[in-house]
Design a protein around this motif. Structure first.
Motif, PDB file in Angstrom:
ATOM      1  N   ALA A 156       0.841  -1.195   0.000  1.00 38.16           N
ATOM      2  CA  ALA A 156       0.000   0.000   0.000  1.00 38.16           C
ATOM      3  C   ALA A 156       0.876   1.245   0.000  1.00 38.16           C
ATOM      4  O   ALA A 156       1.710   1.432   0.884  1.00 38.16           O
ATOM      5  CB  ALA A 156      -0.909  -0.008   1.219  1.00 38.16           C
ATOM      6  N   ALA A 157       0.711   2.085  -1.001  1.00 40.53           N
ATOM      7  CA  ALA A 157       1.437   3.350  -1.110  1.00 40.53           C
ATOM      8  C   ALA A 157       0.585   4.327  -1.897  1.00 40.53           C
ATOM      9  O   ALA A 157       0.912   4.712  -3.013  1.00 40.53           O
ATOM     10  CB  ALA A 157       2.796   3.140  -1.781  1.00 40.53           C
ATOM     11  N   PRO A 158      -0.578   4.722  -1.335  1.00 39.34           N
ATOM     12  CA  PRO A 158      -1.471   5.622  -2.060  1.00 39.34           C
ATOM     13  C   PRO A 158      -0.808   6.966  -2.323  1.00 39.34           C
ATOM     14  O   PRO A 158      -0.019   7.438  -1.495  1.00 39.34           O
ATOM     15  CB  PRO A 158      -2.659   5.766  -1.097  1.00 39.34           C
ATOM     16  N   PRO A 159      -1.054   7.561  -3.480  1.00 43.77           N
ATOM     17  CA  PRO A 159      -2.032   7.197  -4.515  1.00 43.77           C
ATOM     18  C   PRO A 159      -1.465   6.272  -5.595  1.00 43.77           C
ATOM     19  O   PRO A 159      -2.090   6.083  -6.622  1.00 43.77           O
ATOM     20  CB  PRO A 159      -2.373   8.550  -5.122  1.00 43.77           C
ATOM     21  N   PHE A 160      -0.264   5.701  -5.364  1.00 42.76           N
ATOM     22  CA  PHE A 160       0.329   4.838  -6.383  1.00 42.76           C
ATOM     23  C   PHE A 160      -0.210   3.410  -6.294  1.00 42.76           C
ATOM     24  O   PHE A 160      -0.284   2.721  -7.313  1.00 42.76           O
ATOM     25  CB  PHE A 160       1.848   4.840  -6.254  1.00 42.76           C
ATOM     26  N   ALA A 161      -0.563   2.976  -5.093  1.00 41.81           N
ATOM     27  CA  ALA A 161      -1.125   1.637  -4.922  1.00 41.81           C
ATOM     28  C   ALA A 161      -1.940   1.609  -3.637  1.00 41.81           C
ATOM     29  O   ALA A 161      -1.419   1.952  -2.571  1.00 41.81           O
ATOM     30  CB  ALA A 161      -0.016   0.588  -4.866  1.00 41.81           C
ATOM     31  N   PHE A 162      -3.206   1.226  -3.757  1.00 36.37           N
ATOM     32  CA  PHE A 162      -4.037   1.082  -2.559  1.00 36.37           C
ATOM     33  C   PHE A 162      -5.096   0.019  -2.827  1.00 36.37           C
ATOM     34  O   PHE A 162      -5.506  -0.219  -3.963  1.00 36.37           O
ATOM     35  CB  PHE A 162      -4.687   2.408  -2.143  1.00 36.37           C
ATOM     36  N   LYS A 163      -5.511  -0.608  -1.736  1.00 41.44           N
ATOM     37  CA  LYS A 163      -6.438  -1.729  -1.829  1.00 41.44           C
ATOM     38  C   LYS A 163      -7.863  -1.242  -1.653  1.00 41.44           C
ATOM     39  O   LYS A 163      -8.164  -0.480  -0.723  1.00 41.44           O
ATOM     40  CB  LYS A 163      -6.101  -2.767  -0.752  1.00 41.44           C
ATOM     41  N   LEU A 164      -8.738  -1.685  -2.546  1.00 38.46           N
ATOM     42  CA  LEU A 164     -10.145  -1.318  -2.477  1.00 38.46           C
ATOM     43  C   LEU A 164     -10.894  -2.244  -1.527  1.00 38.46           C
ATOM     44  O   LEU A 164     -10.351  -3.265  -1.074  1.00 38.46           O
ATOM     45  CB  LEU A 164     -10.766  -1.359  -3.872  1.00 38.46           C
ATOM     46  N   GLU A 165     -12.134  -1.902  -1.229  1.00 39.02           N
ATOM     47  CA  GLU A 165     -12.920  -2.690  -0.282  1.00 39.02           C
ATOM     48  C   GLU A 165     -13.146  -4.120  -0.764  1.00 39.02           C
ATOM     49  O   GLU A 165     -13.280  -5.043   0.049  1.00 39.02           O
ATOM     50  CB  GLU A 165     -14.262  -2.004  -0.031  1.00 39.02           C
ATOM     51  N   ASP A 225       8.503  18.071  15.322  1.00 33.30           N
ATOM     52  CA  ASP A 225       8.181  19.335  14.651  1.00 33.30           C
ATOM     53  C   ASP A 225       7.979  19.179  13.154  1.00 33.30           C
ATOM     54  O   ASP A 225       7.383  20.054  12.515  1.00 33.30           O
ATOM     55  CB  ASP A 225       9.303  20.346  14.892  1.00 33.30           C
ATOM     56  N   ALA A 226       8.484  18.094  12.576  1.00 37.51           N
ATOM     57  CA  ALA A 226       8.370  17.883  11.128  1.00 37.51           C
ATOM     58  C   ALA A 226       8.478  16.398  10.833  1.00 37.51           C
ATOM     59  O   ALA A 226       9.167  15.664  11.549  1.00 37.51           O
ATOM     60  CB  ALA A 226       9.451  18.651  10.381  1.00 37.51           C
ATOM     61  N   PHE A 227       7.794  15.973   9.775  1.00 32.15           N
ATOM     62  CA  PHE A 227       7.892  14.586   9.315  1.00 32.15           C
ATOM     63  C   PHE A 227       8.255  14.612   7.833  1.00 32.15           C
ATOM     64  O   PHE A 227       7.597  15.303   7.045  1.00 32.15           O
ATOM     65  CB  PHE A 227       6.583  13.834   9.522  1.00 32.15           C
ATOM     66  N   VAL A 228       9.284  13.856   7.466  1.00 30.82           N
ATOM     67  CA  VAL A 228       9.803  13.867   6.098  1.00 30.82           C
ATOM     68  C   VAL A 228       9.467  12.536   5.424  1.00 30.82           C
ATOM     69  O   VAL A 228       9.713  11.462   5.990  1.00 30.82           O
ATOM     70  CB  VAL A 228      11.329  14.102   6.087  1.00 30.82           C
ATOM     71  N   TYR A 229       8.934  12.626   4.205  1.00 35.79           N
ATOM     72  CA  TYR A 229       8.563  11.420   3.456  1.00 35.79           C
ATOM     73  C   TYR A 229       8.398  11.810   1.993  1.00 35.79           C
ATOM     74  O   TYR A 229       8.462  12.996   1.633  1.00 35.79           O
ATOM     75  CB  TYR A 229       7.253  10.855   4.022  1.00 35.79           C
ATOM     76  N   ASP A 230       8.187  10.823   1.118  1.00 40.17           N
ATOM     77  CA  ASP A 230       7.968  11.106  -0.300  1.00 40.17           C
ATOM     78  C   ASP A 230       6.803  12.079  -0.446  1.00 40.17           C
ATOM     79  O   ASP A 230       5.698  11.821   0.051  1.00 40.17           O
ATOM     80  CB  ASP A 230       7.650   9.820  -1.058  1.00 40.17           C
ATOM     81  N   ARG A 231       7.036  13.170  -1.164  1.00 38.89           N
ATOM     82  CA  ARG A 231       6.065  14.260  -1.161  1.00 38.89           C
ATOM     83  C   ARG A 231       4.691  13.874  -1.726  1.00 38.89           C
ATOM     84  O   ARG A 231       3.661  14.222  -1.134  1.00 38.89           O
ATOM     85  CB  ARG A 231       6.617  15.467  -1.924  1.00 38.89           C
ATOM     86  N   PRO A 232       4.601  13.154  -2.864  1.00 38.75           N
ATOM     87  CA  PRO A 232       3.259  12.823  -3.370  1.00 38.75           C
ATOM     88  C   PRO A 232       2.476  11.922  -2.419  1.00 38.75           C
ATOM     89  O   PRO A 232       1.268  12.089  -2.264  1.00 38.75           O
ATOM     90  CB  PRO A 232       3.541  12.143  -4.712  1.00 38.75           C
ATOM     91  N   LEU A 233       3.155  10.983  -1.768  1.00 43.88           N
ATOM     92  CA  LEU A 233       2.479  10.101  -0.820  1.00 43.88           C
ATOM     93  C   LEU A 233       2.080  10.875   0.433  1.00 43.88           C
ATOM     94  O   LEU A 233       0.999  10.667   0.993  1.00 43.88           O
ATOM     95  CB  LEU A 233       3.383   8.924  -0.444  1.00 43.88           C
ATOM     96  N   LEU A 234       2.950  11.794   0.868  1.00 44.51           N
ATOM     97  CA  LEU A 234       2.674  12.615   2.039  1.00 44.51           C
ATOM     98  C   LEU A 234       1.465  13.511   1.787  1.00 44.51           C
ATOM     99  O   LEU A 234       0.575  13.636   2.641  1.00 44.51           O
ATOM    100  CB  LEU A 234       3.907  13.459   2.358  1.00 44.51           C
TER     101      LEU A 234
END
Length: 368
Positions: free
Chosen positions: A46-55, A297-306
Motif C-alpha cells: 500500500a502506497a497511495p495514490p500509487f497503490a491502494f487496496k479497495l474494499e 516538529d516535522a515529518f519527512v517522506y515522499d512528497r506525493p504520498l505525504l
C-alpha cells in the motif's frame, strides 16, 4: 537380385527420414514468443495514490493501473502478492519470490546492487509535513533569538559601540577629565558613554567637549537611532514570521528541530547521510500522529504520498510545505537478468508518451 529392390527401398526411406529431420530442425530453434504464459507474482504494498487496496480486495492506483496496462499490452498473466513494506518487496525480488514489484519503489544505488529496475516512470522528491494550527509557543521566538543571524546583528552593534568608545577616549583623554585619569578608567568611561548614548539613555555627567568628540557623538547618536530602528524592525519581522509559520519553513531548518521519518526507508537513509537527527517510526501514519500530537516538529517522506495521506486523514491539523528536495525516481523492480526487462521498458516508454498517462497522473496526482 531379388534383394536389390528391398535395399534401394530402405535407402530411400532413410534418405526421406534425414530430409524430414533437417526440415524439422529449424522449426525447433524459432525464438519463443514474448508472451509469458505462466502467471507472474507481482509484489505490491500500500502506497497511495500509487497503490491502494479497495474494499473488494482489488488494487488500484497510478502504479497499479500502469502495470495493468503494460500486462495487457504484453499479454502477461499475473497475480498481486501484498507485503507490508518496500524492504519486503526488495527481498522478495532478490530471493526470486516475485517476478516483479511495483508501487512507489525508489531507485537507489544500494538497491541496484541486489536487483534491477525498469525505466523510471515517475520523478518524485521528499516533502516536509508540519503542524497546521499549533498553539502559540515561545519556541519559535527562542529559536529566532538564538539564531546565528540574530547573534551577528548583536555583535555588530557591540563592535561599533566599542569602536566609537575608543575614538571618544582618544579625542577626549587630554582635554576632558571625564575620560582621563588613566587608560583603564578613561576607556571604561568612554565605552560606558558610547553604550548609553546608543540606547538614547541619559549620558549623565559624561559628555565630549572637543570638536571632534562632539561631532562623533552627534554622528553616533543619529546613526544608532537608525541602526536600532532597523534592527528592531528586523527582529520583529523574524519573530512574527516564526510565530505564524512555525519552526520549519525549508529543508535547512530540519537540522535544528525534532524530525521524524519512516524507519528503514530511503528517507531514513537520506536524513542519516546528511547528519540530520531524527526519530524512526514503523509507519507513516504513526509518524504523522506523532507530529499532530507535538512529539516532533516535522515529518519527512515522499512528497506525493505525504500529500495524499494528509489530504485524506490529516487536513485539519497538518500541511505539506511547498518545497521538494532529494529527487527520487520510481520504477518497477525486477530480478537481476530478468527477461522481462526489455519488453517492459519498451511498453513503459510507449505508455509514458501516450495521452493515457497524462490523464492518469491528473486523476491520481492532480498533475497536468
Amino acid at each position: 537380385m531379388g534383394g536389390a529392390p528391398i535395399r534401394i527401398l530402405a535407402l530411400l526411406v532413410g534418405l526421406l527420414a534425414v530430409i524430414a529431420g533437417a526440415a524439422a530442425a529449424p522449426a525447433q530453434t524459432q525464438p519463443p514468443s514474448t508472451t509469458v504464459s505462466e502467471e507472474l507474482a507481482i509484489g505490491i504494498k500500500a502506497a497511495p495514490p500509487f497503490a491502494f487496496k479497495l474494499e473488494d480486495g482489488s488494487w488500484s492506483g497510478l502504479s497499479v493501473d500502469l502495470w495493468k496496462r503494460i500486462a495487457e499490452r504484453l499479454g502477461l498473466g499475473y497475480r498481486f502478492e501484498e507485503v507490508p513494506n518496500v524492504q519486503d518487496q526488495i527481498a522478495g525480488i532478490a530471493s526470486g519470490r516475485f517476478d516483479a514489484a511495483t508501487a512507489a519503489i525508489s531507485v537507489t544505488a544500494d538497491r541496484e546492487k541486489a536487483i534491477d529496475f525498469t525505466q523510471p516512470f515517475y520523478a518524485a522528491g521528499l516533502g516536509i509535513a508540519v503542524p497546521l494550527n499549533r498553539e502559540p509557543s515561545w519556541r519559535p521566538i527562542l529559536h529566532a533569538l538564538t539564531s546565528f543571524g540574530f547573534l551577528q546583528a548583536i555583535l555588530a552593534l557591540i563592535c561599533i559601540s566599542l569602536v566609537v568608545g575608543m575614538l571618544i577616549w582618544l579625542f577626549e583623554r587630554r582635554h576632558n577629565e571625564d575620560f582621563g585619569g588613566g587608560a583603564a578608567k578613561g576607556l571604561f568611561n568612554s565605552l560606558w558613554w558610547s553604550t548609553i548614548a546608543a540606547t538614547q539613555a541619559s549620558t549623565g555627567e559624561l559628555s565630549p567637549r572637543t570638536v571632534p568628540g562632539r561631532a562623533l557623538a552627534v554622528l553616533w547618536m543619529v546613526g544608532s537611532i537608525i541602526a536600532i530602528a532597523v534592527f528592531t524592525a528586523g527582529v520583529t519581522s523574524v519573530l512574527t514570521v516564526k510565530q505564524m509559520e512555525g519552526l520549519v519553513q525549508s529543508e535547512s531548518d530540519l537540522a535544528s528541530v525534532k524530525v521524524g521519518a519512516l524507519a528503514n526507508s530511503s528517507t531514513d537513509a537520506y536524513l542519516a547521510g546528511t547528519h540530520i537527527r531524527h526519530s524512526g517510526y514503523p509507519s507513516v501514519q504513526a509518524g504523522l500522529d506523532a507530529l499532530r500530537s507535538g512529539q516532533i516538529d516535522a515529518f519527512v517522506y515522499d512528497r506525493p504520498l505525504l500529500s495524499w495521506l494528509i489530504g485524506k486523514d490529516y487536513s485539519s491539523s497538518l500541511r505539506v510545505l511547498d518545497v521538494s528536495f532529494e529527487r527520487q525516481n520510481y520504477a518497477i523492480a525486477l530480478p537481476k537478468g530478468s527477461p522481462l526487462r526489455e519488453p517492459l521498458d519498451l511498453a513503459l516508454l510507449q505508455i509514458l508518451e501516450s495521452d493515457w498517462w497524462d490523464q492518469a497522473t491528473f486523476q491520481y496526482l492532480n498533475e497536468k
